[in-house]
Write a protein that holds these residues in place. Structure first.
Motif, mmCIF file in Angstrom:
data_model
loop_
_atom_site.group_PDB
_atom_site.id
_atom_site.type_symbol
_atom_site.label_atom_id
_atom_site.label_comp_id
_atom_site.label_asym_id
_atom_site.label_seq_id
_atom_site.Cartn_x
_atom_site.Cartn_y
_atom_site.Cartn_z
ATOM 1 N N ASP A 51 0.704 -1.289 0.017
ATOM 2 C CA ASP A 51 0.031 -0.233 0.060
ATOM 3 C C ASP A 51 0.929 1.328 -0.068
ATOM 4 O O ASP A 51 0.422 2.382 -0.644
ATOM 5 C CB ASP A 51 -0.920 0.155 1.324
ATOM 6 C CG ASP A 51 -2.165 -1.072 1.066
ATOM 7 O OD1 ASP A 51 -2.407 -1.685 -0.156
ATOM 8 O OD2 ASP A 51 -2.543 -1.258 2.161
ATOM 9 N N LEU A 52 1.848 1.159 0.571
ATOM 10 C CA LEU A 52 3.133 2.257 0.541
ATOM 11 C C LEU A 52 3.498 2.930 -0.762
ATOM 12 O O LEU A 52 3.399 4.072 -0.811
ATOM 13 C CB LEU A 52 4.087 2.066 1.487
ATOM 14 C CG LEU A 52 4.090 1.815 2.983
ATOM 15 C CD1 LEU A 52 5.604 1.308 3.452
ATOM 16 C CD2 LEU A 52 4.193 3.345 3.363
ATOM 17 N N TRP A 53 3.512 2.131 -1.840
ATOM 18 C CA TRP A 53 3.880 2.269 -3.071
ATOM 19 C C TRP A 53 2.887 2.597 -3.977
ATOM 20 O O TRP A 53 2.966 2.977 -5.012
ATOM 21 C CB TRP A 53 4.871 1.010 -3.630
ATOM 22 C CG TRP A 53 5.971 0.796 -2.700
ATOM 23 C CD1 TRP A 53 6.070 0.024 -1.867
ATOM 24 C CD2 TRP A 53 7.149 1.510 -2.595
ATOM 25 N NE1 TRP A 53 7.162 -0.048 -1.317
ATOM 26 C CE2 TRP A 53 8.094 0.958 -1.526
ATOM 27 C CE3 TRP A 53 7.555 2.652 -3.127
ATOM 28 C CZ2 TRP A 53 9.281 1.455 -1.235
ATOM 29 C CZ3 TRP A 53 8.774 3.332 -3.152
ATOM 30 C CH2 TRP A 53 9.712 2.550 -1.968
ATOM 31 N N SER A 57 6.379 11.830 -4.125
ATOM 32 C CA SER A 57 5.775 10.780 -3.373
ATOM 33 C C SER A 57 6.540 9.685 -2.994
ATOM 34 O O SER A 57 6.819 9.472 -1.944
ATOM 35 C CB SER A 57 4.526 10.495 -3.835
ATOM 36 O OG SER A 57 3.820 9.449 -3.083
ATOM 37 N N GLU A 58 7.429 9.260 -4.245
ATOM 38 C CA GLU A 58 8.242 8.204 -3.903
ATOM 39 C C GLU A 58 9.449 8.480 -2.962
ATOM 40 O O GLU A 58 9.829 7.689 -2.091
ATOM 41 C CB GLU A 58 8.960 7.736 -5.239
ATOM 42 C CG GLU A 58 9.645 6.389 -5.154
ATOM 43 C CD GLU A 58 10.088 5.985 -6.601
ATOM 44 O OE1 GLU A 58 10.849 5.036 -6.572
ATOM 45 O OE2 GLU A 58 9.568 6.514 -7.485
ATOM 46 N N HIS A 59 9.803 9.769 -3.128
ATOM 47 C CA HIS A 59 11.009 10.149 -1.963
ATOM 48 C C HIS A 59 10.476 10.069 -0.565
ATOM 49 O O HIS A 59 11.105 9.723 0.325
ATOM 50 C CB HIS A 59 11.522 11.433 -2.471
ATOM 51 C CG HIS A 59 12.476 11.851 -1.260
ATOM 52 N ND1 HIS A 59 13.713 11.635 -1.218
ATOM 53 C CD2 HIS A 59 12.254 13.138 -0.585
ATOM 54 C CE1 HIS A 59 14.256 12.205 -0.257
ATOM 55 N NE2 HIS A 59 13.512 13.038 0.372
ATOM 56 N N GLN A 60 9.102 10.662 -0.473
ATOM 57 C CA GLN A 60 8.687 10.720 0.968
ATOM 58 C C GLN A 60 8.551 9.217 1.609
ATOM 59 O O GLN A 60 8.551 8.918 2.652
ATOM 60 C CB GLN A 60 7.098 11.182 0.893
ATOM 61 C CG GLN A 60 6.724 11.264 2.249
ATOM 62 C CD GLN A 60 5.303 12.072 2.082
ATOM 63 O OE1 GLN A 60 4.630 11.989 0.937
ATOM 64 N NE2 GLN A 60 4.782 12.957 3.169
ATOM 65 N N VAL A 61 7.873 8.104 0.735
ATOM 66 C CA VAL A 61 7.943 6.825 0.901
ATOM 67 C C VAL A 61 9.156 6.433 1.565
ATOM 68 O O VAL A 61 9.418 5.799 2.435
ATOM 69 C CB VAL A 61 7.443 6.151 -0.061
ATOM 70 C CG1 VAL A 61 7.317 4.478 0.473
ATOM 71 C CG2 VAL A 61 6.050 6.356 -0.490
ATOM 72 N N LEU A 62 10.285 6.443 0.839
ATOM 73 C CA LEU A 62 11.685 5.967 1.110
ATOM 74 C C LEU A 62 12.057 6.539 2.346
ATOM 75 O O LEU A 62 12.638 5.889 3.279
ATOM 76 C CB LEU A 62 12.391 6.382 -0.205
ATOM 77 C CG LEU A 62 12.310 5.278 -1.329
ATOM 78 C CD1 LEU A 62 13.364 5.973 -2.559
ATOM 79 C CD2 LEU A 62 12.575 3.978 -1.159
ATOM 80 N N SER A 63 12.123 7.817 2.398
ATOM 81 C CA SER A 63 12.494 8.546 3.643
ATOM 82 C C SER A 63 12.064 8.696 4.778
ATOM 83 O O SER A 63 12.572 8.622 5.940
ATOM 84 C CB SER A 63 12.751 10.290 2.975
ATOM 85 O OG SER A 63 11.831 10.827 2.927
ATOM 86 N N THR A 64 10.511 8.392 4.795
ATOM 87 C CA THR A 64 9.771 8.565 5.909
ATOM 88 C C THR A 64 8.921 7.364 6.445
ATOM 89 O O THR A 64 8.922 6.845 7.283
ATOM 90 C CB THR A 64 9.006 9.823 5.968
ATOM 91 O OG1 THR A 64 9.842 10.895 5.827
ATOM 92 C CG2 THR A 64 8.206 9.967 7.143
ATOM 93 N N ARG A 65 7.883 7.128 5.230
ATOM 94 C CA ARG A 65 7.000 6.437 5.393
ATOM 95 C C ARG A 65 7.413 4.798 5.567
ATOM 96 O O ARG A 65 6.932 4.065 6.568
ATOM 97 C CB ARG A 65 5.941 6.317 4.427
ATOM 98 C CG ARG A 65 5.210 7.723 4.508
ATOM 99 C CD ARG A 65 4.155 8.010 3.198
ATOM 100 N NE ARG A 65 3.160 6.759 3.242
ATOM 101 C CZ ARG A 65 2.448 6.758 2.137
ATOM 102 N NH1 ARG A 65 2.601 7.414 0.838
ATOM 103 N NH2 ARG A 65 1.350 5.831 2.064
ATOM 104 N N LEU A 66 8.448 4.392 4.654
ATOM 105 C CA LEU A 66 8.820 2.954 4.578
ATOM 106 C C LEU A 66 9.413 2.823 5.853
ATOM 107 O O LEU A 66 9.377 1.565 6.626
ATOM 108 C CB LEU A 66 9.768 2.572 3.530
ATOM 109 C CG LEU A 66 10.483 1.314 3.430
ATOM 110 C CD1 LEU A 66 9.119 0.249 3.408
ATOM 111 C CD2 LEU A 66 11.073 1.210 2.238
#
Length: 623
Positions: free
Chosen positions: A322-324, A333-342
């Motif tokens: 769901d993150l991706w 958005s992808e950077h935010q997933v990598l840096s924070t959400r993941l």
């Protein structure tokens, strides 16, 4: 006259793919019966092919042999003749029959002979040139009559029965009786009008053992400082090491992983770069304490693969997926997933793992730390056992993702490191001295001063490493053509050295450009192992299969080659130059590896802003 053997005889017991009993028997046979001016190449890297033996005599010709240890009594072998198609070799174990056509030695030697004539020796005289090439099969443990009966349809289909002296098929009797006249009839020739030293040189570049294969047999060499980091730990268990390119950071990390494995510890090695894992695995196996168990005994993962594994193991796979969802379509958005959400999801998985389903480790070692964010490091800390060990190695000069500046003093304190400075490496052992000076000049001129960590030569070292630096300044539309030409000309230009074609590496920051160059090479019959693809899944698959031991030319992106090294590099530089592009170029320049017989670096550049820098090189050309 002493015979030339590659790899040398003293290294035959330590080949990555050990000789079979039959291959050892055949080698001894050739070594004892052939005249000394016949060179013997064992398991050569031949453009993706790996014949068992190639023999070369610059006055007579070339021979390629396939050796089969088959016991023809152990199974029933047969040939299925198919109208208009290649006969199919089959076997039966008494219960079922199955095809072994992929092992058909006649088809193998037919292909070897065609490619040697058409590709590796382009100066051979047309069809007459085939008279200089022998392609044979040896069954050292089978009777001649049985071999003849089995392979006759295959030989007939390829027209080999008409020219038995050029396509010899021999068995145990000929080997036992030292009948080189039967195994290799053309070896009795003293000369051939179709063969020359020039044609032999064409072939040697394809046959000589690559530098990478030679290095794999040698133990890791470390200075006293490097060795101390491998064999010790800090009181806290946390250590951070920084140093310029070629200073041995990855060697230390890989050796430390092997050392800990030898002490019975469970070890995780993490990188950002997928392809770097292959290099680290190849280094680790050379540490004496490893006992050959490093590939299986150590866990090797890139950070994102580890994150996915944690989520799947803890039954949070859907949350990971769901993150991706939609992240690729939304800017940033992808950077935010990598840096924070993941990292947040993975941390939550670990913290909620009361049954410890998720694997914990005694040591977690992170390479190319400048590519990591502090949030990634901190989530990795959660799976390091109490009183365990954490190692971070980095070089801010190679900041190709713009992440190095996130490692502030405050971030370091929050990352578990006690007060004090980084452990520093300052001496570069990778680069030849002239290439090192060139890399220093580039970094001083084009990289931000606050991230530059310039490499230094070993104190008092003599320049015993020849280095050939070439800069080709071009217009953008010529990029593909010129890069392919420079790759193809690199080995022939090394006239005072036998440069293995498979040691040549092509680097670019552009996937599309890389794929175009690979296609141009393949149109010339030169195969490459590469990582280029516009599809992310396919690119990842290619990265997982990329390693220097492959028997083809290497081609990949500058990002994927971080941490690696090669003695022969063609580097393409595009038109657009910014800070990250300059960091990538510096990374490419510092991948060159010193070698006592010579190193080769060619830059093909479309960047007009770098032309003046290129003019300082010994060999500069404009096209």
């Amino acid at each position: 006259m002493e015979r030339f053997v590659s790899p040398s005889i003293e290294h035959l017991e330590s080949l990555r793919q050990p000789l079979t009993a039959g291959e050892r028997l055949v080698f001894n046979f050739f070594n004892e019966t052939l005249a000394p001016d016949w060179e013997i190449y064992i398991q050569p890297h031949l453009n993706g092919l790996r014949p068992d033996f190639v023999l070369l005599n610059p006055n007579v010709g070339i021979a390629v042999f396939e050796v089969k240890d088959w016991n023809l009594q152990a199974m029933r072998y047969s040939v299925e003749e198919r109208p208009g198609k290649v006969p199919k070799l089959c076997a039966s174990d008494g219960i079922k029959s199955f095809s072994i056509q992929n092992q058909n030695p006649v088809e193998k030697i037919y292909r070897y002979k065609q490619e040697i004539h058409d590709l590796y020796c382009p100066r051979l005289d047309g069809k007459a040139g085939f008279a200089t090439i022998t392609a044979g099969v040896i069954f050292p443990f089978a009777k001649q009559t049985e071999i003849n009966a089995m392979l006759k349809p295959c030989l007939a289909y390829r027209g080999m029965l008409d020219w038995p002296q050029y396509n010899p098929i021999s068995g145990a009797e000929a080997i036992a009786e030292n009948r080189v006249d039967l195994v290799f009839p053309e070896s009795r020739r003293a000369a051939s009008k179709f063969m020359s030293n020039e044609q032999a040189d064409d072939m040697r570049n394809w046959l000589i053992e690559p530098d990478y294969a030679t290095v794999q047999r040698k133990p890791i060499e470390l200075d006293s400082t490097q060795r101390s980091y491998v064999t010790s730990r800090t009181q806290s268990g946390y250590r951070r090491i920084k140093g310029p390119a070629g200073s041995g950071k990855s060697l230390i990390l890989a050796a430390r992983a092997a050392q800990l494995l030898g002490e019975g510890k469970e070890v995780l090695v993490v990188t950002f770069n997928i392809t770097l894992l292959h290099y680290l695995m190849d280094v680790a196996v050379r540490w004496p304490n490893a006992h050959g168990r490093t590939r299986q005994g150590i866990t090797w993962l890139n950070f994102h693969a580890w994150c996915k594994r944690v989520c799947v193991d803890s039954d949070h796979e859907q949350e990971y997926l769901d993150l991706w969802r939609g992240s690729e379509d939304q800017q940033g958005s992808e950077h935010q997933v990598l840096s924070t959400r993941l990292p947040a999801v993975v941390a939550s998985c670990i913290e909620g793992d009361v049954d410890e389903v998720i694997q914990r480790y005694d040591a977690v070692l992170v390479d190319e730390g400048q590519d990591f964010l502090p949030t990634w490091w901190n989530v990795l800390r959660k799976i390091c056992r109490k009183d365990g060990e954490m190692l971070l190695v980095a070089d801010a000069t190679q900041d190709v993702y713009g992440t190095a500046r996130s490692w502030t003093d405050e971030a370091m304190t929050g990352a578990g490191f006690p007060g004090g400075r980084w452990a520093e490496l300052q001496t570069c052992y990778r680069l030849p001295p002239s290439a090192l000076e060139t890399a220093r000049n580039f970094a001083s001129q084009y990289l931000p001063s606050d991230t530059v960590d310039l490499p230094n030569s070993p104190q008092g070292e003599l320049d015993l490493y020849p280095c050939h630096l070439r800069w080709v300044q071009i217009s953008a539309e010529k990029g593909t053509q010129v890069c392919a030409e420079e790759i193809l000309q690199m080995a022939p230009r090394a006239s005072d050295d036998i440069l293995a074609i498979t040691d040549i590496t092509f680097l670019t920051g552009n996937q599309r450009m890389g794929a175009a160059v690979v296609n141009a090479l393949e149109s010339k019959g030169v195969n490459a192992v590469h990582t280029y693809s516009s599809d992310k899944k396919e690119s990842r698959r290619r990265k997982m299969g990329f390693y220097m031991g492959d028997a083809r030319v290497k081609a990949t992106t500058l990002h994927s080659f971080k941490g690696w090294e090669s003695r022969a590099i063609v580097l393409f530089v595009g038109e657009n130059i910014d800070n990250q592009a300059c960091a990538l170029i510096y990374t490419g320049l510092t991948r060159l590896k010193r070698h006592e017989k010579g190193s080769y670096l060619t830059v093909v550049s479309c960047a007009s802003t770098l032309a003046e820098f290129g003019k300082t090189w010994t060999n500069y050309e404009e096209r």
